[in-house]
Every structure is written in structure tokens, then in C-alpha cells.
Design a protein around this motif. Structure first.
Motif, short mmCIF file in Angstrom:
data_model
loop_
_atom_site.label_atom_id
_atom_site.label_comp_id
_atom_site.label_asym_id
_atom_site.label_seq_id
_atom_site.Cartn_x
_atom_site.Cartn_y
_atom_site.Cartn_z
N LEU A 58 44.81 31.55 -10.39
CA LEU A 58 44.21 30.24 -10.66
C LEU A 58 43.91 29.51 -9.37
O LEU A 58 42.86 28.91 -9.21
N PHE A 61 40.73 31.17 -7.85
CA PHE A 61 39.41 31.18 -8.49
C PHE A 61 39.00 29.89 -9.16
O PHE A 61 37.85 29.76 -9.55
N SER A 62 39.91 28.98 -9.33
CA SER A 62 39.45 27.76 -10.01
C SER A 62 38.92 26.79 -8.98
O SER A 62 39.20 26.90 -7.79
N ALA A 63 38.17 25.84 -9.45
CA ALA A 63 37.55 24.88 -8.53
C ALA A 63 38.58 23.85 -8.09
O ALA A 63 39.46 23.48 -8.85
N PHE A 64 38.45 23.41 -6.88
CA PHE A 64 39.42 22.49 -6.31
C PHE A 64 38.96 21.05 -6.52
O PHE A 64 37.82 20.73 -6.25
N PRO A 65 39.82 20.19 -7.03
CA PRO A 65 39.37 18.81 -7.25
C PRO A 65 39.31 18.04 -5.94
O PRO A 65 40.25 18.06 -5.16
#
Lengths: 283, 280
Positions: A58, A61-65
Motif C-alpha cells: 500500500l 502503490f497508493s497515492a500520497f496525500p
């Protein structure tokens, strides 16, 4: 991103990949949305290891806020406003073209879109001394016309030659070539291929309609998906490289007549345009 | 023992979930057809063709949330998920500047500090991001609003990637919808999601076969559902946006708010000026 394979992230060994695959977990999404307890029981892998793996995947690969204040600061320092060379157009655009944004020039055929693009290219190359990438997909660009525009600005031949050198022309006559060109551009910028005469500030795409129109129509979905992909490429390019992207498009809505069929690209342009400019609008 | 293991959460997680999520009741009464809305766990869909004011409405709601209480805001944090690279920071700052009685860089920065932006480039990335958002929501207990602009951005790309099977095409969006519902319920948020009207109106008066669109009595915009069933089911409120072409004021817009369970309808008009959305 997608298929699980060894070395994708720390902690993911080939053995684990094989075991997971034998239980139907082949992609990152499968693993992240699976019930890890069940997987641990069925596969004989340690629950803790799976939880750690999920966390790493996670994070990777997930977008960073981003925090709004930080983004605003960054935007203030990286955004430049480029004058188009036409006073009334500048007023319409709130001082000019903004880098990091996509500004579409739309209009019926023959309404002056290519001329506006050439004018912008000439102004940015000569007046602002920055580089321009001109992607030509319908043969509307002629060097002699740009020379004419430059000659009207300055009689000095060296200056004209310098400005012409800052305009790089690439021809792309179908959508795949165009996507290639955009990819090459990213590659060139990431390798920091810098020319001595300034940085790239404007990417003109004249015209998008020419490469997208042959793909649309009927019940085909591929054309729309490719168009959305091109739109996405242009938007991310504008943002990532801090350039002003100037696509031209055709403003015509064709009623395809049957329920559930998406409208022609005239309506879809709205998905990506941030400030459309109609050549007939200003005086 | 296994089921206990599932439901165990740490003390901080529990507190983060239950405490500190302020009420969003006052956020914008014009948007809701029901008197009690919005409540925690509500999912609202903004639907409409391009250029009808959906994103402007999102800026209006965001500004309302992040402004300090002294300036008429709610002083809560907002997570804005942008799938279209559509978010215009400069526009939001303009809206904030017009709404502050005395705007200064300091105040603007403090307001923007309450906004978190996430850019997603594909539906799988959206899904993974929603999974990792849980950790963020735990550490920021004052996040009350989740905005997703827009949910339909990956529609065509997903349809191609899924091949011929409709289930496969919709599977990622289905998982996203379920995850959104879970997040919104567990962390007591309100979700505003926008979807584009990408299906064209039919030119003949009879309806097409097996269509399941809702008929709204005095509304110009037909709603054509094209996203997966899972999404249709989690939406509690649907707000349809449209632009008034025939009014004397050039840029008047209208919205019809519909509560799906109770079937209440309400119509409102608004204009969009320098300071954002203004209801008429």
C-alpha cells in the motif's frame, strides 16, 4: 503495478508469490482486498508477514496525500504565466497561458486555431526566449509562416534564427505516434537533456481532433479509452513538467442517434479542458 | 478467538473513529432535500454534464469546511481525491480570498493546511489509495469530509481493460464503492462524489430497452445510470446539475436534490461568481 512478482517489494519472495498464486491471489489488488486471516490459514504463511506485506504494498502503490498549504507554496513558485502575443487573448486568459495547465483552443475548421498556435509559438520563442515543442498532426505548420511572424517582430536575422531554433517540431499522424512523442518528451526531460537556449515551457498539440476523430464513432469503446488516455497524458505532462499544454480540437457535436451511445468528442473535451478559448470570441 | 481478532482495534483507533468528527449539518442546507441531512455516513452523488457547476460546488463546500469558525466556516479537515487532475488550487484560493473578511497569506495557508489532496491515476490506484486512507483517517480525527472528483474518470479505460466481461470491467469500481461505504460508515464521514453524464440523451421520445433511469417530474436532465450497481446502491442522495440556457442571467445553474430512500425532491438555482457558488 498489477501482478505480484518476486522483488516487487521487500519481503515478497518467489516462494510466497507461487503459494499466493496457487490460491488465486495474482495481483496487488487481490492481496490488498483479501481477508488476510483466511489467506494465512489456507496458504500456511505467517499472518504477520502478510500484514507487513500489505502495508508495504500500500505504501508503495497508493497515492500520497499532499497538504493543501504545501501544494499552494509549490504552485506559487513553479507556475509561470506566458503571454500569448495577442493582447486581447491574454486578457481573456487572465494574463496568459498558465504553466501546469491545459488550455484548449477549439473551433470549427478554418477558424484560426493553427494561426493562434503559431503566434503563441513565435511569441514564446522570441519574446520570452523559451523553448516550444510543436506537435503537428495535420500538416498545418510551415516554417515559412513562423518566419513571417518572427520577421514582423524583429528585422534582426540572428534573433529570428535563434527563435526558430527554440521551436522543436515533431510530426505525429496517429494517436500511438503522439503518445510515443509525449513519452519521449518525458524521457528527455527526466534525463535532463537541457539545451543552452532555455527550458521547455509550451507544448502545442495541433491538432488533437486529427488523431482522435478516426477512432471515434459507432459502438467502439477503444477510441474513447484511447482519447481519455491521451487527455490524461497531456494533463499529467502539464503538471509534472510545469509546461503549458495547448491542444487544438474541433468544436462540433455529432448526434450519433442511439441511446447509450456517447456523444462525439466535442462533449468529451470537457473532461480535460480547463479553459477553452474560441478563436472567434475576441476582437 | 478468530472473530475477536478481527474486531479488535486499538484505543486510539476507537477514539479516532468515534470522537472528534464534528457535525456537517450546517454545511450547505440548500443541497439537501431532507431536513436531517447530511448525517454521518451519507454518500452524495453530484451528477451532470460538463460545465454545470459540480466542481465549483465542491470548491464551495471545501471552502465552507476549511475556513475558520470566525469567518463562517466549520474549521474541519477535508480529503479531496482528484482522479482527473482537475483540481484548480488557484481557483480555490480565489474563492477563499473572497470569503475572508481580511485575507492574508497566513490565514490562507492555515485554511489550506486543513485540506489534503490525493491524485489518482487509475482505478486500481484509487482502490489502493482508499485502502491506505484508513491509516490517515486515524491520525487525523478532524477529517469530516471526503470528496471524490470524479468517480467516472476511469470509466472508458476500465471498460477496455476488462475485456469482454462486464463483471471484470466493473470489478475495481465495485470494490471502490464498497470500500467507500465502509470508510464513510466506520469513520463517520460524509462523501461527495461527482460523476459525469457521459451518455447522450436520446433524440426520440420513447425510451430505449431495459433502461433504468429515474424520471424526475419537472427536471430537464435525464439521469442515465452507467456506473456499476454497487455504486448505485451506496448512494443516498443524488444531486443533478444542469445549466439554464434560457434564463436572462447568462450563467444561472440549477440543481435538483433527491433523497433516494424517501424520494423527496428539491430544486434550487445558483450562480457562479468570483467568490464561488451563490444560491439565488
Amino acid at each position: 503495478m498489477g501482478v505480484l512478482r518476486a522483488g516487487l517489494c521487500p519481503g515478497l519472495t518467489q516462494d510466497m508469490v507461487q503459494i499466493l498464486r496457487s490460491r488465486g491471489i495474482k495481483t496487488v489488488v487481490d492481496l490488498v482486498s483479501a481477508d488476510l486471516e483466511e489467506v494465512a490459514q489456507k496458504c500456511g504463511l505467517s499472518y504477520k508477514a502478510l500484514v507487513a506485506l500489505r502495508r508495504v504494498l500500500l505504501a508503495q502503490f497508493s497515492a500520497f496525500p499532499f497538504n493543501g498549504a504545501d501544494l499552494y507554496e509549490e504552485l506559487k513558485t513553479s507556475t509561470a504565466i506566458l503571454s500569448t502575443g495577442v493582447g486581447s487573448l491574454d486578457k481573456l486568459l487572465d494574463a496568459g497561458l498558465y504553466t501546469g495547465e491545459v488550455t484548449e483552443i477549439a473551433g470549427a475548421p478554418g477558424s484560426g486555431k493553427t494561426q493562434v498556435c503559431l503566434c503563441v509559438a513565435a511569441n514564446v520563442a522570441h519574446g520570452l526566449q523559451q523553448n516550444v515543442l510543436y506537435i503537428d498532426s495535420n500538416g498545418g505548420l510551415t516554417a515559412s509562416r513562423i518566419l513571417q511572424l518572427l520577421q514582423a517582430r524583429t528585422p534582426d536575422e540572428e534573433e529570428q534564427a535563434g527563435a526558430l531554433q527554440r521551436i522543436q517540431v515533431v510530426r505525429a499522424f496517429d494517436i500511438f505516434q503522439m503518445l510515443d512523442v509525449l513519452q519521449d518528451l518525458r524521457g528527455a526531460v527526466s534525463q535532463q537533456v537541457r539545451s543552452s537556449s532555455g527550458t521547455l515551457k509550451v507544448v502545442v498539440v495541433d491538432s488533437v481532433a486529427a488523431v482522435v476523430a478516426p477512432l471515434l464513432g459507432g459502438q467502439q469503446r477503444e477510441g474513447l479509452a484511447l482519447m481519455m488516455q491521451l487527455a490524461r497524458e497531456l494533463k499529467t505532462l502539464a503538471r509534472d513538467l510545469s509546461v503549458a499544454v495547448l491542444p487544438t480540437g474541433c468544436q462540433e457535436t455529432v448526434d450519433l442517434g442511439s441511446w447509450g451511445t456517447p456523444a462525439f468528442q466535442g462533449d468529451h473535451k470537457g473532461h480535460w479542458e480547463q479553459s477553452p478559448v474560441f478563436p472567434g470570441d475576441h476582437t | 478467538m478468530c472473530s475477536d481478532f478481527h474486531r479488535a482495534e486499538s484505543g486510539t483507533e476507537l477514539l479516532a473513529r468515534l470522537e472528534g468528527r464534528s457535525s456537517l449539518k450546517e454545511i450547505e442546507p440548500h443541497l439537501f432535500a431532507d431536513e436531517e441531512s447530511p448525517v454521518h455516513g451519507d454518500i452524495l452523488e453530484f451528477h451532470g454534464p460538463e460545465g454545470t457547476g459540480k466542481t465549483e460546488m465542491l470548491y464551495h463546500l471545501t471552502a465552507r469546511c476549511i475556513l475558520p469558525k470566525s469567518e463562517g466556516g466549520l474549521e474541519v479537515e477535508v480529503v479531496f481525491i482528484d482522479t482527473d487532475y482537475h483540481f484548480d488550487m488557484l481557483r480555490l484560493v480565489t474563492v477563499l480570498e473572497h470569503r475572508l473578511s481580511q485575507s492574508s497569506e497566513e490565514i490562507i495557508k492555515r485554511c489550506l493546511g486543513r485540506l489534503f489532496l490525493v491524485y489518482c491515476s487509475s482505478s486500481t490506484q484509487l482502490l489502493l489509495t482508499l485502502c491506505s486512507l484508513e491509516a490517515m483517517l486515524c491520525s487525523h480525527p478532524s477529517v469530516c469530509l471526503l470528496i471524490l472528483d470524479s468517480l467516472s474518470a476511469f470509466y472508458w479505460i476500465d471498460r477496455i481493460n476488462g475485456g469482454e466481461s462486464v463483471n471484470l470491467q466493473e470489478s475495481t469500481l465495485k470494490k471502490c464503492s464498497q470500500l467507500l461505504e465502509k470508510l464513510v460508515n466506520e469513520y463517520r464521514l460524509v462523501l461527495f462524489a461527482t460523476t459525469q453524464s457521459i451518455m447522450q440523451k436520446t433524440s426520440h421520445p420513447e425510451e430505449g430497452p431495459s433502461c433504468a433511469f429515474n424520471r424526475l417530474s419537472d427536471v430537464d436532465v435525464d439521469y442515465r445510470p452507467y456506473l456499476c450497481k454497487a455504486w448505485q446502491q451506496v448512494v443516498k442522495h443524488r444531486i443533478l446539475f444542469s445549466k439554464q440556457n434560457d434564463s436572462k442571467a447568462g450563467n444561472q445553474f440549477s440543481l435538483v436534490s433527491r433523497h433516494l430512500k424517501s424520494n423527496n425532491l428539491k430544486k434550487h438555482f445558483f450562480t457562479i461568481g468570483e467568490s464561488g457558488v451563490e444560491f439565488c
